[in-house]
Scaffold this motif. Structure first.
Motif, short mmCIF file in Angstrom:
data_model
loop_
_atom_site.label_atom_id
_atom_site.label_comp_id
_atom_site.label_asym_id
_atom_site.label_seq_id
_atom_site.Cartn_x
_atom_site.Cartn_y
_atom_site.Cartn_z
N UNK A 78 -8.60 1.86 -27.10
CA UNK A 78 -9.60 2.24 -26.10
C UNK A 78 -9.65 1.21 -24.99
N UNK A 79 -10.12 1.65 -23.82
CA UNK A 79 -10.36 0.72 -22.72
C UNK A 79 -11.66 -0.03 -23.00
N UNK A 80 -11.88 -1.10 -22.29
CA UNK A 80 -13.12 -1.87 -22.48
C UNK A 80 -14.33 -1.02 -22.15
N UNK A 81 -14.22 -0.15 -21.14
CA UNK A 81 -15.34 0.74 -20.78
C UNK A 81 -15.61 1.75 -21.89
N UNK A 82 -14.57 2.28 -22.50
CA UNK A 82 -14.75 3.23 -23.60
C UNK A 82 -15.40 2.56 -24.81
N UNK A 83 -15.01 1.33 -25.06
CA UNK A 83 -15.61 0.58 -26.17
C UNK A 83 -17.08 0.33 -25.88
N UNK A 84 -17.37 -0.14 -24.69
CA UNK A 84 -18.74 -0.47 -24.29
C UNK A 84 -19.64 0.76 -24.34
N UNK A 85 -19.15 1.89 -23.87
CA UNK A 85 -19.98 3.08 -23.73
C UNK A 85 -20.02 3.96 -24.98
N UNK A 86 -19.24 3.65 -26.00
CA UNK A 86 -19.14 4.52 -27.18
C UNK A 86 -20.51 4.90 -27.74
N UNK A 87 -21.40 3.94 -27.85
CA UNK A 87 -22.72 4.18 -28.45
C UNK A 87 -23.58 5.15 -27.63
N UNK A 88 -23.34 5.25 -26.34
CA UNK A 88 -24.18 6.11 -25.51
C UNK A 88 -23.47 7.40 -25.11
N UNK A 89 -22.23 7.57 -25.53
CA UNK A 89 -21.49 8.80 -25.21
C UNK A 89 -22.00 9.96 -26.06
N UNK A 90 -21.91 11.14 -25.47
CA UNK A 90 -22.22 12.35 -26.25
C UNK A 90 -21.07 12.59 -27.23
N UNK A 91 -21.29 13.40 -28.25
CA UNK A 91 -20.19 13.72 -29.16
C UNK A 91 -18.97 14.31 -28.44
N UNK A 92 -19.21 15.10 -27.42
CA UNK A 92 -18.10 15.70 -26.66
C UNK A 92 -17.31 14.63 -25.91
N UNK A 93 -18.03 13.67 -25.32
CA UNK A 93 -17.35 12.58 -24.60
C UNK A 93 -16.53 11.74 -25.57
N UNK A 94 -17.08 11.47 -26.76
CA UNK A 94 -16.33 10.68 -27.75
C UNK A 94 -15.07 11.42 -28.19
N UNK A 128 -13.34 13.46 -26.37
CA UNK A 128 -12.36 13.34 -25.28
C UNK A 128 -11.66 11.99 -25.33
N UNK A 129 -12.40 10.94 -25.67
CA UNK A 129 -11.80 9.62 -25.80
C UNK A 129 -10.78 9.63 -26.94
N UNK A 130 -11.16 10.21 -28.07
CA UNK A 130 -10.24 10.29 -29.21
C UNK A 130 -8.98 11.07 -28.85
N UNK A 131 -9.14 12.13 -28.08
CA UNK A 131 -7.97 12.90 -27.63
C UNK A 131 -7.09 12.06 -26.71
N UNK A 132 -7.72 11.27 -25.84
CA UNK A 132 -6.97 10.39 -24.94
C UNK A 132 -6.22 9.32 -25.73
N UNK A 133 -6.86 8.80 -26.77
CA UNK A 133 -6.21 7.79 -27.62
C UNK A 133 -4.95 8.37 -28.26
#
Length: 81
Positions: free
Chosen positions: A54-70, A72-77
């Motif tokens: 993950x990028x530093x922004x993705x790590x930082x924001x993980x706790x406040x992301x919606x399930x859908x946003x998370x 999308x991050x997993x798909x990007x990973x």
């Protein structure tokens, strides 16, 4: 504004804060778990964590992301591997 008004305002702000906090915790519990594997080191060349990709922004924001946003991050990973 009198003392009663200030007290009621403070109680209302606390109530709204508690509702927001409960909603964030509910959304966090429903979404996918963090991909963190406790190998937390950023790669200077890619800007990605060597452990979870993950990028530093993705790590930082993980706790406040919606399930859908998370998700999308997993798909990007997956695409980064």
């Amino acid at each position: 504004m009198g003392e009663m008004d200030e007290s009621a305002d403070l109680q209302e702000r606390r109530r709204r804060r508690d509702l927001r906090r409960a909603e964030r915790l509910r959304a966090f519990a429903e979404g996918p778990p963090s991909p963190c594997i406790s190998v937390c080191q950023m790669d200077d060349a890619t800007g990605l964590c060597l452990g979870c990709r993950r990028t530093i922004d993705e790590i930082r924001d993980w706790m406040i992301m919606s399930p859908e946003e998370r998700q999308r991050v997993l798909d990007a990973i997956a695409a980064r591997r």
